[in-house]
Every structure is written in C-alpha cells, then in structure tokens.
Design a protein around this motif. Structure first.
Motif, PDB file in Angstrom:
ATOM      1  N   MET A  96      17.232  19.227  41.009  1.00  0.00           N
ATOM      2  CA  MET A  96      17.925  18.270  39.913  1.00  0.00           C
ATOM      3  C   MET A  96      18.566  18.949  38.843  1.00  0.00           C
ATOM      4  SD  MET A  96      14.602  15.844  39.490  1.00  0.00           S
ATOM      5  CE  MET A  96      13.780  15.083  41.056  1.00  0.00           C
ATOM      6  N   ARG A 113      26.931  16.529  40.867  1.00  0.00           N
ATOM      7  CA  ARG A 113      26.692  15.713  42.176  1.00  0.00           C
ATOM      8  C   ARG A 113      27.645  16.038  43.330  1.00  0.00           C
ATOM      9  NH1 ARG A 113      26.794  10.770  40.395  1.00  0.00           N
ATOM     10  NH2 ARG A 113      24.522  10.501  40.151  1.00  0.00           N
ATOM     11  N   GLU A 118      21.163  16.787  44.295  1.00  0.00           N
ATOM     12  CA  GLU A 118      21.139  15.511  44.901  1.00  0.00           C
ATOM     13  C   GLU A 118      20.681  14.279  43.396  1.00  0.00           C
ATOM     14  OE1 GLU A 118      17.923  15.627  47.671  1.00  0.00           O
ATOM     15  OE2 GLU A 118      19.202  16.744  48.888  1.00  0.00           O
ATOM     16  N   THR A 119      19.835  15.110  42.427  1.00  0.00           N
ATOM     17  CA  THR A 119      19.703  14.038  41.532  1.00  0.00           C
ATOM     18  C   THR A 119      20.114  14.564  39.999  1.00  0.00           C
ATOM     19  OG1 THR A 119      17.602  13.533  42.748  1.00  0.00           O
ATOM     20  CG2 THR A 119      17.551  12.833  40.491  1.00  0.00           C
ATOM     21  N   ASP A 150      21.715   9.386  37.812  1.00  0.00           N
ATOM     22  CA  ASP A 150      20.804   8.596  38.488  1.00  0.00           C
ATOM     23  C   ASP A 150      19.739   8.079  37.758  1.00  0.00           C
ATOM     24  OD1 ASP A 150      22.006   9.180  40.978  1.00  0.00           O
ATOM     25  OD2 ASP A 150      21.258  11.246  40.901  1.00  0.00           O
ATOM     26  N   TYR A 151      19.313   9.018  36.927  1.00  0.00           N
ATOM     27  CA  TYR A 151      17.981   8.732  35.686  1.00  0.00           C
ATOM     28  C   TYR A 151      18.370   8.837  34.234  1.00  0.00           C
ATOM     29  CZ  TYR A 151      14.825   8.902  39.731  1.00  0.00           C
ATOM     30  OH  TYR A 151      13.865   8.517  41.030  1.00  0.00           O
ATOM     31  N   ARG A 456      19.744   4.220  42.753  1.00  0.00           N
ATOM     32  CA  ARG A 456      19.924   5.210  42.050  1.00  0.00           C
ATOM     33  C   ARG A 456      18.549   6.176  42.199  1.00  0.00           C
ATOM     34  NH1 ARG A 456      23.835   5.689  38.347  1.00  0.00           N
ATOM     35  NH2 ARG A 456      25.138   3.770  38.001  1.00  0.00           N
ATOM     36  N   LYS A 458      16.178   6.022  44.511  1.00  0.00           N
ATOM     37  CA  LYS A 458      16.058   6.471  46.087  1.00  0.00           C
ATOM     38  C   LYS A 458      14.600   6.360  46.457  1.00  0.00           C
ATOM     39  CE  LYS A 458      20.235   9.466  45.984  1.00  0.00           C
ATOM     40  NZ  LYS A 458      20.407   9.499  44.494  1.00  0.00           N
TER      41      LYS A 458
END
Length: 751
Positions: A96, A113, A118-119, A150-151, A456, A458
């Motif tokens: 991440m 990304r 991935e994150t 994503d977050y 987002r 997953k």
C-alpha cells in the motif's frame, strides 16, 4: 515466516513534527515482522528520524520538492522510483501507499496505482492551508483528491472536509483515525516534574506551556499576547515554555521582547523527551488558527493538564473535561480570564481514560496491522440504535476482528445506543426519508454510495442486517465482493418482490432460524442458505444485570413490594403489546401487587391509551430505550413475549441467560425453535395480528395467556424449574459456535 508487507509512507520530510512524530510512534509499536514501513520524502536534508527509521528496518527514498514548473520532472521521478521496485510480473513490492503529504497526493497516488501498488491511501492531517499563493495552490491540487485514492483517512472531521471536501465526508468516504500516542509515557510523574523545573530554575513559578512548530497555523503571536496579559496582572509568577522549532521562531523571540516578557519566555527548541516537559507545566494553551487533530492536546490531557484551545480546532480532540475552548477573535484578556479561573485544580493521570477512548498507540498499532494485512469485510446496518439485528451487527464486528479488517456501513448515526469504541464506522449520511418517491430515490442513492465503497475498499464479503440494508447490499453488488444477506424475521421472506431480488443477487442468504431457511428453499428454490443463530455474551449480560435499577416509579423496598413482569420490543404492531396489556389487566386483578414494564423504542401512544382506559397508569411503566436493559430483566419476575411474528427474538435468549421464567406466544418463526417447542419454556397460542386497542374486549386467547401467567406466578417450584431449563438452553447460543459457523460460511464451507 514470510516477508512483512511493506507500506510506503509519503512525507515532506522526517523532521520532528506533529505528523512525523505520530507516524513514528505507530512505527515503533508495529510488529515489524508482519508490517514494515518505508518512506518517501521531498527533501535532501537528513531528517531527525532517519537514523531511527533505518534501525527499525525502514528505507528512505527521495523525490524532488514540487514547485509547479517541475510538474513533469516530478512525475518522472515518481515513475522511476516506483518502477524500480516492481517484480518481473509488474507487481510492486509495496503493498500500500499512504500519502500524508496531501498537497501533491492527487499526482503521485495515480502514478503509484499504475506502477502496481494495489491500494492507495490519502491521509488528511491538517484542517487548513498556508496563507497566500501557497494555500491557493494547495487547494487547487487537492480539488479531486477524494477521487484519486482508495481510502481517505482523516484525523478529524474538520481535516477531512478541508482536504477531501464536505461531499466526501457526507458520503462516508473518510475513515477516522485519531492521532494516537504512547499514553503511559505521559502519566504524571512528580519526580520528573521536580527535575525539569529545577533544571530550568522555575521551581516556584506557574508554568504555561505550548508545544508546536513556529508556523502561521500555530498562532504564537496571539499566545504571547495572552501570556503578556497574565504577566501584567501579577497574580502568579508566570513563565511560558515554548517547545518546537521553525522559521518563525526568531520573529516570536523579537515579539516577546517587544511585549516586555522576553525574560519569562523559554524557547526550548525540539526535545526528544517532550513528555517530561509536560510534567513541568501547569496549564497548556493552544490558540491555533487551524489544526487537523493536535496530538499535543491529546498528550496534555493524558498528562492531566488543563487546556485552553481555540474553537477552530476539531472537537474530536476534546476527550476530557480538562479542555476549554475560546475564539481567537476575542480579546486576549478574555483568554487570560479563563486561565485564571482554573489556576487551582486537582491534577491526576488520565492514561486509562485516554486509552479507553482510542488514543493509545498500542491499540492503534493492532488496528493498523489488521488494516494493512487482513482481508476486508463490510457489515451493513441502517442504524445502530437499540434493536436486535443492530446488536448482532455490532457483536459480529467485534467477533470477526481477529480474522478480518471489519467496517460497519450505516445510513445514519442518530441515536447510537451501542458501544462502538474500537470499531470502524462508515456513515453515508442517508437517513430515513418520507414519501414513496423520496424513499425510492434514497434507496438508489444508498446503493450507489455503497457500491462505490465496495469498488474502492474491495471487501471479500458484504454482510447486511435488516430489510433496507439487504436491499442496498443486493443492488450494490460488485464482481469482487460476495453478497451475504441476513434474513431476520418472517416478514422478510413474506415480501415476494424483495425475495426475488435477493435470490438473484445473493451469494449466500443467512437465516436466523431453520424455519425461515426452509421457506427460502421451498418457496424460492434458493439453496445457498444457512441458519446462523444469534450470538450472546452470557457473561457480559449477567454482569450488566447486576446494576441496580433506580428509576422505577414504584417503591421497591416495601414489605408488600411490587412484583414485576416485563415485555421488551419496539413500538410495532408485530409485538402485539395490546395482547400483553389486556392479559396483564386480568393478572393484576388476581394478584394486585403485579406491575408491568414495557421497554423499547417508540411513542407507544396506542398502548398508553389502552393502559389509561383500563386504569392501569399506576401499574404499567414505559421507560423507553435503555442502554442497559438487562438490569430491568433481572429486576423482573417473569419475561413475556406477545408477538405474532418474530425472526429470532434476542431478548428471549437474554431473558433465558438471566434465568427469568418466560412465557411466549408460539408465533411464526423464532420462539418455538429457541424453546424447542416448549421443552425449555412455556408457549401459548398466537393471539392474532388484528390490532385491537379497545379495553372493551378481551379475547379467549388473551385470557388463556393471563391464566398461564397467573399459574406460574403462584407456583415457585415451577418457576425454579423453568429458570434452570432456560439457562441450560441459553448456553447453546454462545459466541464460539457463532464464530465457528460464520467463518465456515465466509470460507465457503458447509455448516
């Protein structure tokens, strides 16, 4: 043991600052055999924490500072760095990327990304920007940041709004992560206090303290004006300790001399043992223009210091009554007044309190390890007010935390009745709407927001509780997330249009009773079902039941003390409370000292009207919702359930755990299965679903209900027998069985 997952943290530098200190606190307490941190900095300087980072096993990479005109070279530097850390298949060695430097996060997170990370996480740590052109540019660069990560982590709601925008916060995109500290280090220590004060020569002084870099946001100018006002009053021998460094330090030093307080202001610079200096202080003052969540206020409270801070700072940092707020638009003399009103106070450790509230880094290290390493699981519940499936949702979240990184999605946070400390709650701010069109529109908006969350985050599974949550879960189905729908009552399976949607969208339908599961299979031909009985914390319920009830309207100490019956449930026709009230009317005629409690959410207007008609106002009590209903169950002689339909009534099992003799209707689904068709408790015939709040008529079945109650009330041996049987049966609904069975379903195994 395998290699630890590596998390790439992005900072401006690794000097001794607030955000940097919080990240290092977390890093020190992580299990680095499981999670390892690396850092990208926008500076050529050797940072304060660099040596420690390397000793802990972290690496430090450098990219050029962003200066607008170097946009393309800045992007190339990021691509080069991230491509150098990919394997032959294009997978990044970083699990991440977490951007604490949000001014350019909208640039480097999309690059990350594309380079195989991935994150992506953007972490808001400030609720404002610098003044002038730099601030304007920062706002411009952040304008689409919420769509690039994503977050979205935030240390406070204000920081989230400032960095990601109000819309992202309202949609539940942000995840609250308080600035955590090593609380034990800040516990009051008289010996350290004496030592520091002696070293500084301030043993007999009243010490005002401040910790923070010398920067526009910290508003040191105002702090000096407040302190100058205190000195002028001569009520104490005041001194001011300023810890921190920064480009504005010399200007503040000059201002202190201009104000005639230069000899009373101590510029101490950065200190690795800043916790020791809190011991020397008597009062902490923090007039910032803007903040994210100042860890210094958390530290000061933990150290037991009274704090006065500006009202522009987020309210989440106010964890104790030690904190007072005032406006920095006020005259500094009013701040001085506030301080002088609280010069004398009893200082004590707040370590345990701050730990319990989630401000301790040891607990946060566990939470973040889960986030970095575990698969994600979403639980969906409309709200978290007092109710059966809401309680199951909260319990499920806590029980699954050792196995998944669990988040609970709610539609509205009004009237939360449960302890949610330590849980990740995502509020999408789409509460109940009235009118058919408004309800339909609201449903679709909820589904869109939850679908975006699934895309987002997953999660491997999204498990919903209650009809409205099931609809949203089904309509927001994505290819990567399995949909688990929880059916909580007969009404769920009786709704054909919804059930047809469910069987098309669900990967698993989880039923609260075998009877409901049989209906799903037989009526709808859907076989991916399972029965999962609700879990109960017998030990916790028993402990809570010991609390004394103090708000009953009857005198319980009299020799001829009232004998209490209780019914529990929301104000809903399915609960059949008109049956209960009429049966109670007959019971109290036979046994005059009987009283009735009807506890639950709602106005109970019709029920109260019936009580009044039957002249039972002095014998029936409606306490509403209570956070601890178990003490009322324990204070009662018998539990009564009068519903004409149920799913799996939690309160029935809770009453059994406490050994309350009970009588329940043999309604559709639930009670008969729990009581094994009367083996472990008394069942009476269902009294019907036709509402009748008229006191003029009492049915034959209501009379039968009353007679059975009277029979048990007059037979102490029968009461004892029922109590023993019910406790035995309740032991079968424990946490271990629930977790084992739910994990089997999560792992796609048969029960």
């Amino acid at each position: 043991m395998g290699q630890p997952v590596r998390i790439l943290h992005i900072l401006g530098n690794t000097q001794l600052g607030g955000a940097e200190s919080r990240i290092m606190d977390l890093y020190r307490h992580m299990d680095r055999s499981v999670v390892q941190f690396d850092f990208v900095v926008h500076s050529k300087e050797e940072g304060y924490f660099n040596e420690e980072i390397r000793k802990l096993g972290g690496r430090i990479f450098r990219v050029p500072r962003f200066r607008v005109l170097n946009y393309f070279s800045y992007c190339r530097a990021w691509k080069k760095l991230l491509q150098e850390h990919r394997d032959a298949d294009g997978r990044s060695e970083f699990h991440m990327i977490q951007g604490h430097m949000t001014s350019t996060a909208a640039i480097y997170l999309p690059i990350a990304r594309k380079c195989g990370i991935e994150t992506t996480i953007a972490h808001a740590r400030s609720a404002g920007v610098d003044k002038g052109l730099k601030g304007i540019l920062t706002r411009f660069l952040r304008r689409n940041l919420s769509k690039k990560a994503d977050y979205l982590f935030t240390c406070s709601e204000l920081a989230g709004i400032s960095v990601f925008g109000k819309k992202a916060v309202d949609q539940g995109r942000t995840r609250f992560l308080p600035n955590a500290i090593d609380c034990q280090k800040f516990a009051p220590d008289p010996l350290v206090r004496e030592k520091i004060r002696r070293e500084l020569g301030i043993e007999n002084c009243y010490v005002i303290g401040h910790v923070g870099r010398f920067h526009y946001a910290k508003n040191h100018e105002y702090l000096l004006c407040v302190f100058a006002e205190l000195v002028k009053r001569k009520t104490r021998d005041y001194v001011l300790l300023l810890l921190g460094e920064g480009s504005g330090m010399e200007d503040i030093r000059i201002l202190s001399r201009e104000l005639g307080i230069g000899d009373k202001v101590y510029f101490l610079g950065n200190k690795s043992n800043v916790n020791d200096y809190y011991q020397a202080m008597d009062y902490f003052v923090y007039p910032s223009r803007f903040e994210g969540m100042p860890g210094t206020i958390v530290e000061a409270q933990t150290a037991g210091l009274r704090c006065l801070m500006s009202d522009t700072i987020c309210k989440e940092v106010i964890a104790t009554e030690l904190v007072t707020t005032r406006s920095i638009r006020e005259d500094p003399g009013l701040w001085a007044d506030e301080i002088e009103q609280h010069l004398q106070y009893q200082r004590s450790s707040r370590v345990d309190e701050m730990k319990e509230l989630g401000f301790d880094v040891h607990g946060q290290a566990v939470l973040m390890t889960d986030f970095y390493t575990k698969e994600k699981l979403l639980l969906i519940s409309p709200m978290l007010h007092q109710g059966g499936f809401e309680r199951v949702c909260i319990t499920t979240a806590r029980l699954l935390k050792p196995y998944y990184d669990v988040s609970i999605v709610i539609f509205d946070d009004a009237d939360i009745a449960f302890d949610i400390r330590g849980l990740s709650i995502i509020n999408i701010h789409l509460g109940v709407r009235n009118g058919k069109l408004a309800k339909m529109t609201n449903l679709m908006r909820r589904a869109v927001r939850v679908r975006k969350l699934k895309q987002r985050m997953k999660p491997v599974i999204a498990y919903s509780f209650g009809p409205s949550a099931n609809m949203v879960n089904a309509l927001s189905k994505t290819s990567l997330t399995s949909v688990f729908l929880g059916l909580r009552g007969y009404q769920d399976v009786a709704d054909d249009p919804k059930m047809k949607l469910y069987v098309r969208k669900a990967d698993r339908i989880i039923c609260c009773s075998k009877e409901i599961e049989a209906i799903v299979q037989e009526k709808y031909g859907y076989l991916q079902t399972a029965t999962l009985y609700n879990p109960y914390d017998a030990e916790g319920i028993t402990e809570l039941s010991k609390e004394k009830v103090t708000d009953l309207p009857w005198k319980m100490e009299d020799e001829d003390r009232p004998r209490i019956l209780i019914g529990v449930g929301r104000d809903d026709p399915i609960k059949g409370f008109w049956h209960l009230i009429k049966a109670f009317y007959l019971v109290q005629k036979e046994i005059p000292q009987m009283r009735l409690i009807i506890m639950g959410d709602g106005s109970f207007e019709q029920a109260k009207s019936l009580v009044s008609e039957l002249q039972l106002e002095q014998k029936v009590y409606f306490p509403g919702v209570r956070k601890n209903p178990y003490k009322y169950l324990a204070a009662s002689e018998m539990f009564l359930l009068s519903s004409y339909t149920e799913g799996f009534p939690n309160v029935l099992v809770e009453a059994m755990i406490l050994g309350r003799p009970l009588i329940s209707t043999d309604c559709r689904t639930g009670p008969a299965e729990i009581l094994d068709h009367g083996k472990y408790g008394i069942l009476v015939p269902d009294m019907g679903d036709t509402e009748d709040y008229s006191g003029a008529t009492i049915s034959e079945k209501e009379t039968c209900f009353a007679e059975k109650i009277i029979e048990v009330l007059k037979d102490s041996e029968r009461q004892k027998e029922l109590s023993e049987l019910e406790r035995k049966r309740a032991g079968e609904f424990d946490y271990d069985s629930y977790v084992d069975n739910l994990l089997k379903l999560c792992y796609n195994e048969s029960l």
